[in-house]
Design a protein around this motif. Structure first.
Motif, PDB file in Angstrom:
ATOM      1  N   VAL A 123      -9.576 -47.904 -20.468  1.00  0.00           N
ATOM      2  CA  VAL A 123      -9.232 -49.036 -21.333  1.00  0.00           C
ATOM      3  C   VAL A 123     -10.379 -49.276 -22.308  1.00  0.00           C
ATOM      4  O   VAL A 123     -11.526 -49.461 -21.898  1.00  0.00           O
ATOM      5  CB  VAL A 123      -8.958 -50.308 -20.504  1.00  0.00           C
ATOM      6  N   SER A 168      -5.705 -47.691 -25.038  1.00  0.00           N
ATOM      7  CA  SER A 168      -5.983 -47.238 -23.676  1.00  0.00           C
ATOM      8  C   SER A 168      -5.296 -45.906 -23.445  1.00  0.00           C
ATOM      9  O   SER A 168      -4.411 -45.501 -24.209  1.00  0.00           O
ATOM     10  CB  SER A 168      -5.518 -48.273 -22.642  1.00  0.00           C
ATOM     11  N   ILE A 185      -4.755 -56.740 -20.223  1.00  0.00           N
ATOM     12  CA  ILE A 185      -4.989 -55.359 -20.636  1.00  0.00           C
ATOM     13  C   ILE A 185      -5.338 -55.279 -22.116  1.00  0.00           C
ATOM     14  O   ILE A 185      -6.224 -54.515 -22.524  1.00  0.00           O
ATOM     15  CB  ILE A 185      -3.748 -54.501 -20.339  1.00  0.00           C
TER      16      ILE A 185
END
Length: 385
Positions: free
Chosen positions: A208, A213, A367
């Motif tokens: 990431v 990512s 994320i």
């Protein structure tokens, strides 16, 4: 017009096939309409981690636990999380005595074991739904792209993100999440790229970085699925995949164009992109509004992504299979009143999946945040992210 059966399920994914299995076990006559020409018409993608209280619970009710265990890979829960420089942020190594709370299974293997458990002729292949409308004497009349028609008393939409049945219940449509992805595969990685195979390990290798990512995940056929995700300011537009100039229809050129987007990243990331062979699949991530509800219509409901499309952070297929279990249970509890069963199922499903969708949205936000890797590492450590 085709000979009618009691229940029609539109869509032969994990949710639709699980429901078909559960209903045929109790003697219901079910038809699953699937647009694919056959079970081998297209690849099914990578792997799923089936959770003990959702996907595995549904398979247990369907009498398929042993079949699942033959294909499941507890070691697939292994995971290595790094930042783009190669610094390890978190690592999970599955012990040999793992309780297999979330083992991996290839999507193709799951689909095959569900298909093999159905009576012959349950799935009508190559049947793309064109329209559905209430029948004059009750139930629903379906028309397919080939012009054929069928009538059923109960109609279940398990037809995914772009459901043709959802507009009959709600005007809601999936919205773009500001994330665009590209998926490829490295076949037979242990033979062709043993060094990369060791890097990926038995499960997932996840890197990431800022605005993007890379996730590489081992499959049971010896391949590794490689997914690239883009969510930075320059790449998050809903039309980025079509305006970025990357020629996805020409995979060799597309891979060469993708590599500069990962300049400065750990060499393994760039090597995994270069090692992909075959087609690259671009996909914009979308989701339905969290907590979506609709007014009930007699004889019609939805399950899975058709009902609650959410970010792909491991909950979608599990929620769909749990939907199938709850819907089959509701129908079993009201054998003479399927419409009451659909109402009961919808109320349970609305309440249950709202929380799952909210959690999925929260995970995606972690994320894609500037400190995404470290927030996800904290989440895996149980620190909330």
């Amino acid at each position: 017009m085709a000979h009618p059966t009691e229940v029609a399920i539109v869509g032969g994914g994990p949710g639709g096939l699980t429901l078909a299995r559960l209903l045929t076990m109790r003697g219901d006559r079910v038809t699953v309409y699937e647009r694919d020409a056959g079970r081998a018409a297209r690849t099914q993608g990578g792997t799923l981690d089936l959770h003990a209280d959702t996907g595995q619970r549904a398979l247990r009710a369907a009498g398929l636990t042993e079949a699942f265990r033959r294909h499941a890979r507890p070691e697939g829960e292994d995971m290595l999380l790094l930042d783009h420089t190669g610094t390890v942020l978190h690592r999970d190594d599955t012990p040999d005595d793992s309780p297999a709370l979330r083992p991996e299974i290839d999507r193709a293997d799951l689909r095959d074991l569900l298909l093999d458990a159905l009576p012959p002729g349950t799935v009508a292949w190559g049947r793309a739904l064109r329209t559905a409308a209430p029948a004059p004497d009750g139930g629903w009349e379906l028309e397919f792209a080939d012009g054929d028609r069928a009538r059923h008393r109960v109609l279940i939409g398990a037809d995914g993100a772009h459901s043709r049945l959802r507009p009959l219940l709600t005007p809601a449509v999936p919205h773009h999440l500001g994330v665009n992805t590209v998926e490829g595969a490295v076949p037979d990685i242990d033979r062709t790229h043993p060094g990369l195979a060791a890097t990926v390990g038995r499960g997932s290798y996840w890197v990431v970085g800022d605005g993007r990512s890379l996730a590489a995940q081992r499959c049971s056929d010896g391949s590794v699925r490689v997914g690239l995700s883009f969510h930075g300011p320059a790449h998050r537009a809903a039309d980025w995949l079509t305006t970025c100039g990357i020629p996805f229809a020409r995979p060799d050129e597309a891979r060469a164009a993708l590599l500069p987007l990962f300049d400065g990243w750990t060499p393994a990331c760039r090597a995994l992109i270069s090692a992909c062979t075959g087609p690259l699949t671009p996909r914009a991530l979308t989701a339905l509004p969290v907590g979506l509800r609709w007014a009930h219509r007699p004889g019609l409901t939805l399950l899975g992504d058709a009902a609650h499309l959410m970010p792909p952070v491991s909950h979608g297929a599990n929620a769909a299979m749990r939907d199938a279990l709850e819907l089959a249970t509701a129908l079993d509890a009201a054998p003479g009143d399927p419409d009451a069963a659909l109402r009961a199922y919808e109320e349970e499903m609305f309440a249950r999946t709202a929380g799952v969708a909210a959690e999925s949205a929260r995970i995606l936000e972690m994320i894609t945040s500037p400190a995404g890797g470290r927030r996800i590492a904290a989440f895996f450590r149980g620190e909330g992210g």
